[in-house]
Design a protein around this motif. Structure first.
Motif, PDB file in Angstrom:
ATOM      1  N   THR A 471    -141.410  35.564 -22.639  1.00  0.00           N
ATOM      2  CA  THR A 471    -142.646  35.780 -21.911  1.00  0.00           C
ATOM      3  C   THR A 471    -143.715  36.259 -22.890  1.00  0.00           C
ATOM      4  O   THR A 471    -143.427  36.608 -24.041  1.00  0.00           O
ATOM      5  CB  THR A 471    -142.471  36.817 -20.808  1.00  0.00           C
ATOM      6  OG1 THR A 471    -142.217  38.098 -21.413  1.00  0.00           O
ATOM      7  CG2 THR A 471    -141.297  36.458 -19.892  1.00  0.00           C
ATOM      8  N   ARG A 472    -144.939  36.317 -22.438  1.00  0.00           N
ATOM      9  CA  ARG A 472    -146.004  36.796 -23.335  1.00  0.00           C
ATOM     10  C   ARG A 472    -145.836  38.272 -23.685  1.00  0.00           C
ATOM     11  O   ARG A 472    -146.454  38.764 -24.635  1.00  0.00           O
ATOM     12  CB  ARG A 472    -147.379  36.555 -22.711  1.00  0.00           C
ATOM     13  CG  ARG A 472    -147.656  37.301 -21.417  1.00  0.00           C
ATOM     14  CD  ARG A 472    -149.062  36.980 -20.907  1.00  0.00           C
ATOM     15  NE  ARG A 472    -149.405  37.719 -19.713  1.00  0.00           N
ATOM     16  CZ  ARG A 472    -149.158  37.321 -18.485  1.00  0.00           C
ATOM     17  NH1 ARG A 472    -148.545  36.151 -18.299  1.00  0.00           N
ATOM     18  NH2 ARG A 472    -149.514  38.044 -17.449  1.00  0.00           N
ATOM     19  N   ASP A 473    -144.987  38.985 -22.937  1.00  0.00           N
ATOM     20  CA  ASP A 473    -144.694  40.386 -23.247  1.00  0.00           C
ATOM     21  C   ASP A 473    -143.526  40.530 -24.212  1.00  0.00           C
ATOM     22  O   ASP A 473    -143.143  41.653 -24.551  1.00  0.00           O
ATOM     23  CB  ASP A 473    -144.382  41.154 -21.957  1.00  0.00           C
ATOM     24  CG  ASP A 473    -145.562  41.140 -20.987  1.00  0.00           C
ATOM     25  OD1 ASP A 473    -146.703  41.236 -21.471  1.00  0.00           O
ATOM     26  OD2 ASP A 473    -145.330  41.007 -19.779  1.00  0.00           O
ATOM     27  N   ASN A 475    -140.321  39.461 -23.666  1.00  0.00           N
ATOM     28  CA  ASN A 475    -139.020  39.526 -23.005  1.00  0.00           C
ATOM     29  C   ASN A 475    -138.460  38.123 -22.804  1.00  0.00           C
ATOM     30  O   ASN A 475    -139.194  37.133 -22.808  1.00  0.00           O
ATOM     31  CB  ASN A 475    -139.153  40.225 -21.649  1.00  0.00           C
ATOM     32  CG  ASN A 475    -139.670  41.643 -21.782  1.00  0.00           C
ATOM     33  OD1 ASN A 475    -139.227  42.395 -22.658  1.00  0.00           O
ATOM     34  ND2 ASN A 475    -140.618  42.016 -20.940  1.00  0.00           N
TER      35      ASN A 475
END
Length: 924
Positions: A471-473, A475
């Motif tokens: 994900t963009r985070d 994760n």
């Protein structure tokens, strides 16, 4: 219903997927795609781009210059490169981007070979270069590039001034329009306003975008690229698969553009421009004198507007008054969400030339094992080992050849790939051995969604080693697919591909053998709870590329890992893989099929249209689920689908888990006999299919072809897509309408005077001598097929349970003469399995018949030893019946018997081995 994780999530997803036909509202329109809205609006604006004087640099194979957007003064790097083989490459990128923009990797088969250029003329407003007798004229302001083949203008780039390139920029603050969209979903459909400043993009969705419940963060903002291509010598456009539409592309005036965005679409709508499972951004313009093409190398979501003659009445009138062309040339407007402009211009001039130029860039399917060209039996799912064994035995009981059994996802242990359900398949190696001893193969499915289960080794490895898409985070991304909660390996990472490939090693995947082949499905990727049933665009891949940049390549990268795994498992055995998702170049690794079709006559008809288009885009190894994946075909539809399927390169029956069983013996005897007759016909033509695929690998010429490939002057044939050619030897017009006793068949003209080739009915040898439409009577057994006069094709006519048992069976040569009493053709044979053919272990021979004599001429010295021999020679079109024939081998002549039949004669038992020179002379 609210879906929760685990079992309920899977049940919910299954309910949504299986309940009804496709709901178009689950997929975006152009108006709901902000970059498409913006790119399309350029069509009503004027030119913005010009070359900057004094920036031109010329090299041996290319030239470069700076390009400027005159409104915002942003600069771009322009490069034009000449390629060997009458092609050019045109690239436009930002000169100084805030970050690198994605350039497609792995689609081309290698670095294209460049040619030499010569600057013929250079002025302030125009640059003319030549290469291999072709010419490119670059206009500075407004920017345009015209490409000439032999002094004929065939492709014009940016002739309509629709070039659009959104440079990367910093987000200073949240634009008011984007904030409004975030608060109100309806803002997506708002009209685009005129920018308040030259550098502003005040469009809902430019910096973030919503679709239904999904939010796309768009951290890099607007970055679309778009460009138009006109085809002045063309009358029609075709290409850009995959769509369930006609072969000839339709005008998109007043409708959505064609969309290229790999998606999981079930029971898809026919006669539609909606995106499907594959995206191959190559398009061709064809006219009676010239064919040219453009390959738009971009893996992001892409929309393509098509302008045809009827879309611009004003221009038509102007051109008519001026005495020039009466209507504007057809044009295509490619619009992609991100990346760069990277376009290959294919100058033809003939259709096969353009197809081969594209193949020179992206490659061809390597020669498949022969078994993969035979009949495949599949369904979701065969229940257990007993079911597999029973179905195999039933084919033998009813004397229907079959080469391959397929297992869908239910063979696994709880949807964990590289495992088996130990209750349903307790002894898979024994089951596989029982099949291979009969000469048959097994294909198993392995998809890219990995079950999130702490007891599953593959998931644990990917988690611990950071192998999943993020994900963009930062994760691991988690979506829903058949296992429930699932994550997706990042195949763009070469380490991940290597790990995945290593799992096919027999010391790891111990419950298969090296003869078990592979099916890659759901690799768009399919994500049941994702936007448009796929992955979010703001996921992050290896190299810090967003998913939006590479979406259409994900399935291609999956294939690369699969292909490497099978090659490493057995380096001397050619892999067979079937894939659903595909991009340009995927043909180097896998066959394709037309996906989750419906047991409906319209879907049967579109199987021909779709596979013809795919073949011109490099994917000859194409087929459709015989009988339709969804629904229950009646007997007539099933019969006609088998009769159609035998003349598509990939021939597989497949059905949904909720359909009734439809093995041939479960239908009335008449239907079983019709199916048996069709399958036997497919097996008799296997030498032709195998030869065609070898010649595809060598030349890039498609195996199945539209009529225009060999009859480019015949305008009536341009749009015909209910017929196909197998190479230039067979003309096939399947029966694809319900309850008919006649079908109209079009015999194409070879010139402007409507002269046609001779065509011979393959069943009766009755001759068709004129071009045009002919009404042909059909009964339940009749498949309207003709062999072209002037061709020779090979067959094998002894029945076996599987193609692998036919390797030493004798050949029959079918010779159909043209008006001059001549014919020619080829035959290829080898061990049908290994890569030894690449070391010269094959026989490739041309046969020529003229003046009553047949001779063979080997292409290269035969190194392969075969026990096969020529059993019969059938000759149709002789003006008189010979009394006999003499065959001369090694200086010794032997007399042969010639048997007369209606419309043809049969030379009995020539008895000559396939690797021996001979000459056969008819006696009168």
């Amino acid at each position: 219903m609210r879906c929760v994780l685990g079992v309920l999530a899977t049940l919910c997803a299954l309910f949504l997927i299986l309940s009804d036909a496709v709901d178009p509202s689950n997929f975006k329109t152009c108006d709901q795609s902000s970059f498409c809205r913006r790119s399309r609006k350029v069509q009503s604006s004027g030119s913005k781009y010009a070359l900057i004087p004094g920036t031109l640099n010329t090299y041996a194979d290319s030239l470069t210059a700076d390009l400027v957007n005159k409104e915002n003064h942003h600069q771009f790097a322009f490069k034009l490169e000449a390629l060997v083989g009458s092609s050019f490459r045109l690239q436009i990128d930002e000169k100084q981007p805030l970050k690198p923009r994605y350039r497609v990797e792995h689609a081309l088969k290698g670095q294209p070979q460049t040619g030499r250029i010569r600057v013929q003329r250079e002025t302030d407003g125009e640059i003319v270069i030549t290469s291999e007798g072709n010419k490119a004229v670059i206009h500075g302001d407004p920017f345009r590039v015209d490409f000439y083949e032999n002094d004929v203008l065939v492709v014009s780039v940016n002739a309509k001034n629709w070039l659009y390139f959104e440079h990367l920029r910093q987000k200073s603050q949240e634009p008011p329009a984007a904030q409004a969209e975030h608060e109100n979903q309806q803002e997506q459909d708002a009209a685009v306003e005129t920018p308040k400043a030259a550098d502003a993009i005040d469009d809902p969705g430019a910096w973030e975008e919503n679709f239904k419940s999904h939010h796309d963060a768009k951290p890099y903002g607007p970055e679309a690229v778009a460009l138009d291509f006109s085809f002045p010598a063309a009358e029609i456009l075709f290409g850009i698969p995959e769509h369930a539409d006609s072969f000839v592309l339709k005008s998109t005036s007043g409708t959505d553009p064609y969309r290229l965005y790999n998606l999981d679409v079930f029971e898809y709508i026919v006669d539609s421009k909606m995106a499907l499972y594959g995206s191959v951004p190559v398009i061709y313009g064809h006219g009676p004198q010239r064919t040219a093409g453009v390959y738009w190398q971009n893996a992001a979501e892409t929309w393509v507007d098509i302008q045809t003659a009827e879309t611009n009445v004003v221009s038509s009138l102007v051109n008519f008054v001026s005495g020039s062309r009466k209507s504007p040339p057809p044009a295509a407007h490619f619009m992609s969400e991100s990346g760069i402009v990277d376009a290959f211009i294919l100058l033809g001039p003939k259709p096969l030339d353009a197809f081969k130029q594209y193949a020179a860039l992206t490659g061809t399917h390597e020669l498949p094992q022969l078994f993969s060209l035979a009949y495949h039996q599949s369904r979701w799912n065969y229940n257990d080992e007993r079911d597999v064994t029973s179905v195999s035995a039933k084919f033998d009981e009813f004397n229907i050849p079959m080469d391959t059994m397929w297992l869908d996802i239910e063979y696994t242990d709880g949807k964990r790939y590289f495992t088996w359900d130990k209750f349903k398949f307790p002894q898979p190696l024994t089951m596989i051995k029982n099949l291979t001893e009969l000469g048959r193969h097994l294909v198993v499915i392995i998809d890219p969604h990995i079950k999130r289960d702490n007891g599953y080794f593959f998931h644990n490895d990917c988690t611990e080693r950071g192998y999943y898409v993020k994900t963009r985070d930062g994760n691991d991304y988690e979506g829903w697919c058949w296992p429930g909660a699932a994550s997706y390996p990042d195949f763009f990472n070469p380490v991940v591909r290597d790990y995945y490939a290593s799992q096919y090693a027999l010391d790891k995947f111990q419950t298969v053998t090296s003869d078990v082949m592979l099916w890659n499905d759901m690799n768009e990727p399919s994500v049941f709870n994702g936007p448009e049933i796929t992955a979010p665009k703001d996921l992050i891949h290896y190299g810090n590329w967003e998913h939006r940049d590479v979406h259409n390549l994900y399935g291609h990268m999956h294939l690369m890992g699969s292909f490497a795994g099978l090659q490493q498992r057995d380096p001397n055995q050619r892999p067979f893989i079937l894939t659903r998702a595909h991009f340009a170049g995927s043909q180097r690794y896998a066959a394709i099929w037309t996906g989750d079709n419906l047991a409906d006559w319209s879907h049967l008809q579109h199987s021909i249209k779709m596979c013809l288009t795919e073949a011109t885009a490099g994917f000859s190894f194409c087929g459709a689920d015989v009988g339709g994946f969804f629904g229950n075909p009646d007997a007539e539809l099933l019969e006609r689908w088998y009769q159609t399927g035998i003349f598509l390169p990939f021939f597989r029956a497949h059905a949904h888990i909720d359909t009734k069983r439809r093995e041939p013996w479960l239908f009335p005897e008449r239907t079983r006999l019709v199916i048996q007759n069709a399958v036997l016909k497919r097996y008799s033509y296997l030498p032709l299919w195998y030869t065609a695929f070898y010649e595809l690998e060598q030349t890039g010429e498609p195996v199945i072809r539209p009529l225009l490939a060999h009859y480019p002057l015949d305008k009536e044939g341009f749009a015909i897509d209910n017929q196909l050619l197998v190479q230039d030897r067979l003309l096939v017009r399947p029966v694809m309408q319900q309850g008919v006793s006649k079908v109209d068949v079009y015999f194409p003209a070879v010139d402007d005077k409507k002269n046609g080739d001779l065509w011979y009915d393959v069943d009766t040898y009755q001759r068709q001598e004129k071009s045009g439409y002919v009404s042909v009577s059909v009964d339940e057994y009749k498949i309207p097929v003709w062999q072209r006069g002037g061709s020779i094709l090979p067959k094998k006519e002894r029945q076996r349970r599987a193609s692998t048992l036919m390797i030493n069976d004798p050949y029959t040569l079918i010779i159909c003469l043209d008006r001059q009493g001549k014919a020619s053709g080829s035959l290829y044979l080898d061990d049908e399995k290994s890569y030894a053919y690449r070391q010269g272990q094959f026989i490739h021979v041309n046969y020529e018949f003229a003046n009553g004599q047949l001779v063979n001429r080997f292409i290269g010295k035969p190194k392969y030893k075969s026990d096969a021999w020529i059993e019969r020679i059938v000759i149709a079109g002789l003006e008189r019946v010979p009394s006999g024939a003499g065959i001369t081998v090694n200086g010794v002549t032997q007399q042969l018997e010639v048997l007369p039949h209606e419309g043809h004669v049969v030379v009995r038992k020539p008895g000559v081995k396939m690797d021996v020179d001979f000459a056969l002379k008819l006696n009168y």
